[in-house]
Design a protein around this motif. Sequence first.
Motif, PDB file in Angstrom:
ATOM      1  N   TYR A 125      -7.680   8.406  -5.280  1.00  0.00           N
ATOM      2  CA  TYR A 125      -7.171   7.080  -4.935  1.00  0.00           C
ATOM      3  C   TYR A 125      -6.961   6.953  -3.426  1.00  0.00           C
ATOM      4  O   TYR A 125      -7.118   5.867  -2.864  1.00  0.00           O
ATOM      5  N   THR A 152      -8.740   3.990  -1.166  1.00  0.00           N
ATOM      6  CA  THR A 152      -7.834   3.059  -0.490  1.00  0.00           C
ATOM      7  C   THR A 152      -8.060   3.086   1.022  1.00  0.00           C
ATOM      8  O   THR A 152      -8.106   2.035   1.669  1.00  0.00           O
ATOM      9  N   THR A 201      -9.827   0.354  -5.217  1.00  0.00           N
ATOM     10  CA  THR A 201      -8.850  -0.441  -4.479  1.00  0.00           C
ATOM     11  C   THR A 201      -9.529  -1.717  -4.021  1.00  0.00           C
ATOM     12  O   THR A 201     -10.571  -1.672  -3.368  1.00  0.00           O
ATOM     13  N   ILE A 215       0.848  -1.200   0.000  1.00  0.00           N
ATOM     14  CA  ILE A 215       0.000   0.000   0.000  1.00  0.00           C
ATOM     15  C   ILE A 215       0.882   1.248   0.000  1.00  0.00           C
ATOM     16  O   ILE A 215       0.659   2.209  -0.740  1.00  0.00           O
ATOM     17  N   VAL A 264      -3.199  -6.848  -2.732  1.00  0.00           N
ATOM     18  CA  VAL A 264      -3.610  -5.468  -2.964  1.00  0.00           C
ATOM     19  C   VAL A 264      -3.706  -5.259  -4.471  1.00  0.00           C
ATOM     20  O   VAL A 264      -2.856  -5.713  -5.223  1.00  0.00           O
ATOM     21  N   THR A 277      -4.784  -1.904  -6.955  1.00  0.00           N
ATOM     22  CA  THR A 277      -5.404  -0.622  -7.284  1.00  0.00           C
ATOM     23  C   THR A 277      -5.475  -0.554  -8.805  1.00  0.00           C
ATOM     24  O   THR A 277      -4.686  -1.190  -9.498  1.00  0.00           O
ATOM     25  N   ARG A 301       1.064   4.328  -2.613  1.00  0.00           N
ATOM     26  CA  ARG A 301       0.838   5.704  -2.126  1.00  0.00           C
ATOM     27  C   ARG A 301       1.954   6.649  -2.606  1.00  0.00           C
ATOM     28  O   ARG A 301       1.702   7.790  -2.955  1.00  0.00           O
TER      29      ARG A 301
END
Lengths: 161, 783
Positions: B419, B423, B636, B391, B455, B457, B395
Motif C-alpha cells: 500500500y 500511495t 490508491t 493520507i 483520497v 485506498t 498510513r
Amino acid sequence: MPQITVTVDGITHEVEVEPRLLLVHLLRDRLGKTGTPIGCDTSNCGACTVLMDGKSVKSCSVLAVQADQSDILTIEGLSTDGTWHPLQKAFHEEHALQCGYCTPGMIMASLDLLRENPAPDDDAIRKGLEGNLCRCTGYCNIVRAVRRAAAEMSGREVSAT
Amino acid sequence: MTETLETVPEVGRARRRKEDTRLVTGRTRWTDNIQLPGMLYVAFLRSPMAHARITRVDVSAARRRPGVVAAFSGRDFADEQGSLPCAWPVTEDMVQPDHPPMAVDTVRYVGEAVACVVATDRYRAADALEAIEVEYEPLPPVLDMNEALKPGSPKVHEAGNKAFTWKFSNGDVEAAFRDAPVVIDRRYRQQRLIPSAMEPRAVVVDTDGETFTLYSATQIPHILRVMLALTTGIPEHRLRVIAPDVGGGFGSKLQVTAEEVLCLLICRRLGKPVKWTESRTEGNLTVHHGRDQLQHIEIAAERDGRIRGIRVNLLADMGAYLMLVTPGVPLLGAFMYNGIYKMDAYDFTCTGVFTTKMPTDAYRGAGRPEATYALERAMDELAHELGLDPIELRRRNWIKHEEFPYTTIAGLTYDSGNYEAATEKALALFGYDKLRAEQADRRERKDPVQLGIGVSTYTEMCGLAPSRVLGSLSYGAGGWEHADVRVLPTGKVEVVTGSSPHGQGHETAWSQIVADQLGVPFEDVTVIHGDTASSHKGMDTYGSRSLAVGGIAIVRACEKVREKARQIAAHLLEASPDDIEFDRGVFRVRGTQSGKTIQEIALATFAAHNLPDGVEPRLDASATFDPENFSFPHGTHLCAVEVDTETGAVKIRSYVAVDDVGTVVNPLIVEGQVHGGIAQGIGQALFEEAVYDPEGNLLTTTMADYLLPSAADLPDFVTDRTETPATSNPLGVKGVGEAGTIASTPAVVNAIVDALRPYGVHDVPMPCTPERVWRAVQEGAAS
C-alpha cells in the motif's frame, strides 16, 4: 404500404414498409444489416447511429419512410476493399472498445464529428460525442482514438493533394 | 526443425485485441441479430402496480389480433414454470419466497410480467399487448426499509419483510468502543442503481423437438444451463445454452431471468423458435438493480488515529424476491469493511429486507464498493475529527508491506500487497502537496469555487472463489474454472474456456498466456467460449475471476499438454523424458541441439505412426482449477474536484489511480478496465439513481431519466500501476474488473466533502447532484 427506395452501404433496395417502421428495424430485421445495434428507444445512447446522406442520425428515431431516396452508410460499409477506415483502425489501436456494443454508433458519430471539425481538441471530441454512451471504456481511449484518426485522415488528405 | 520463435514473452505485452475485428466492422454476433426460419416474437405485458392481487387476466382478445400465434397468462404456465432460483441461502432461516417467472396471483413490483403475446413480428406482438385485460386489486406498496421492518407494516410476502439477519464478529467490539477516545458514527445511503449494460437483454430459443438451444445475452451460460434444467425439469443434456457476443454485463447478466425461463417454455409449448428482446424501458424496470443499502458504520479510534474497532450495521434492500445471488451481495462486503487496515475488533450485521421494488443483485463490485465507500468516507471523517491529513491517517493504520501474508480481523488472509508504494506513486502523479496549497489559498480568499481532494485506498477480495469458502458461506455452487487446450495437427491451438466473456478481452489475454506456455505464436491460438456444446464446463465471468481462476486453469492444462509432448519428444529423439528441456516451443535433449518443435510433435501425434507404447494419439488436455484463496488487488485513487458553492456544480479536475492488480497479462486491457471502472464509480457518485415514486412506480425508466456519464461529463484519467504479484497462483495475477468502481466512488465524494469542509459540510448524499451539493452548503452554513 408505402414503397421506398433506399441505398444502404452502396446497395439500392426497393422495399414496402409500414409507415411506422423504424429505420433501424428496416436495417436489422429486413435488410440483414445487423452491424447497427439498438441500445435504447429514446435516442439517448447513440448505438444505432448511421450516416444518412452524409450526416449522422440515430436510426431508432428515424422512420424508414423518412429515409426514402436517401443514401445510408452503416458501420458495415465503412471499410473499402477490405481496408479499415482510419477510425476503425484507431479504435482498435487505442483500445477504444471493450464489449463493442456502442462502437458502431461511436465510430459513425465520430465520422460526422470529423467531417465538421477535422482537427478537434479533446474537449471538442468529448462534447461532440456527448450523444453516444459507452458503459465500458470511460471514454479516455475513445477520445484518443478519434484524435488519432483525425491525424491520419488529415495526413492522408495532405498526401493525396 | 524450424525455429520461428518470439523471444519476448507474450504476458505483459500490450497486444491489440483479437475480438476487435468483428466489433469494429459490424460483424458482431449479438443475440438480437439471430433470425431463424419461422421464428416468432415474444412481448410481455408488465404490471403497472407495485403491489396488487391479480383478480382476472383475459388474453383471448389478444389471440385474435393479426399476426398473433399465442397469448398466455401466468396461470397458463403455473404448473411448469417453477420458481426462479436463489443460489445463496445465506442463513438457515432465510425467507425464500416462491418467485414465479410470470406472476399468477400477486404482483410485487412494477414491471413484473403478467402475460405475454407471441406473434409473427415484434411490432404485432407489441400491438396485441393492449388487447389483454388484467384486473388488479391494489395492495399497499412497501418502499422504505425501516418502515418495512416495523410491526404492522404491510407485508411483501406472508412470512414478513425480513429475509434474513446475518452476523459476523471477531474480537471484543464492546471493549473497543468502551472508553474509546474517538468514535466516528456515520450513516450512508447506497442509492439504488441500474447497471445499464449497453446491450439490452435478448433471448432466442430453438428446438428440434428433442433438444433446446437457448441463446441469451448472459454472463453465465454454464450456470444458466444447470439452473434452467433444475427450474423447468428439461434434462440438462437436452439443453444447450449459447452466450454469443455479449454487450456488457457489470453483474446484470449474472442472472437466471424470468424471460429466459418463459421463452424456453413458450418454445416448448409451440414447437417454434422464439425471440424476445427488451426495450430499454423494460430493461430499466426489470434487469436486476444494484446496491440499495442503508449503512451504519462506527469507528472507535485512539487519539493518534489508530483504529480500535469497527462496527457495521446494514439494511440491504432485496426488492420483491431473492434472485440468483441477491442475499449474498451485501455479504461479499462483510469481509471488506476493515479494508486495508489493522484493528482489534470488528462486528458486522446485515438484515435483508423485502420491498415492492425490482430485486437487487450483483452489480460491478457487489458488496465490496459499498464496504469501501462507507469505510473510506468514515476514515476521512476520522481524519477531519483528529485534524490529521487523510493520507497520514491511512498510513498509521494500514498493513505494512513487510507484514504480508496478513490475516485480517474479518478472517481473510491477504497474501500480498504494498500500500505504501501505490500511495507514494499516486501522490507524486497527483501533485498532492501543490493541490493542498491551492486548496488553502482558495479557502483563504473565500473563492466561491472551492477545491476538494478526495483520497480512497482499497483492497478487494476477488478471483471468486475457493469452493470450500463458498461452501462455508452457504453458496450453492463452487468457484473453480475449467479449460481445455487442444494442439491441432498443424500445430495451431484451440483453447476452450469456461469463463464466458462480455467485453473483457479473454480471446486476446488467453492467447497471450497460451503462447507463452506452449511456445506458439499469439496468432496461432483461438479461444472458444460461451457455448455449452463446445465448452461443456465452466463457472463463467463475474467477481474479477476470469484471469485469477480461469487463466490458471489454462496454465494447468498447458502444463499437461507440455508433459504429454515431452514424452513423445523423448521417444522421437530417442532420449529419456528426464533429459528433455522445454524452451519456447522446442523440446530439446539437454545439452544438445537435437530437438522437436511442438508443431512437429503435434503432427507426429496426429499421424500416430511412431508413439511410445501406451501413449494415446492426442495432444490435448483439460484442467479444472480451484483456487486456495481469493486474490486481493489494491490501490490508491486521488480525485480533485472544483465545487461551485453558489450553484452546487461539481467538476472533476483531475483523477489519479494507481492500482496493484499483480502481474499484468495485457496492460492495454488492464488500463481499459480501470478507466471503465472509474467512470462507473463516478456515475454512482455524481449522476445515477433509480428513483421510485411513493406508489412504487419507477421514474427513471429511460436513459433520459437515469443519467449515465457521457464523454463530456468525465475528465481524462491518469492511471498507473505497482506490481506486487499474488502469491496464491502461478501467474501472480489478481484481477482488475471491479477495482476502479470500488475505489472511485468514495474518492469523488470525499473530494466534494473536503471542498465543503469550511462550510460545515460533513456529507453529501449520493448522487451528488448540483441540487444536493447546493443544499448541503446551505444547511452547513446554517448549522
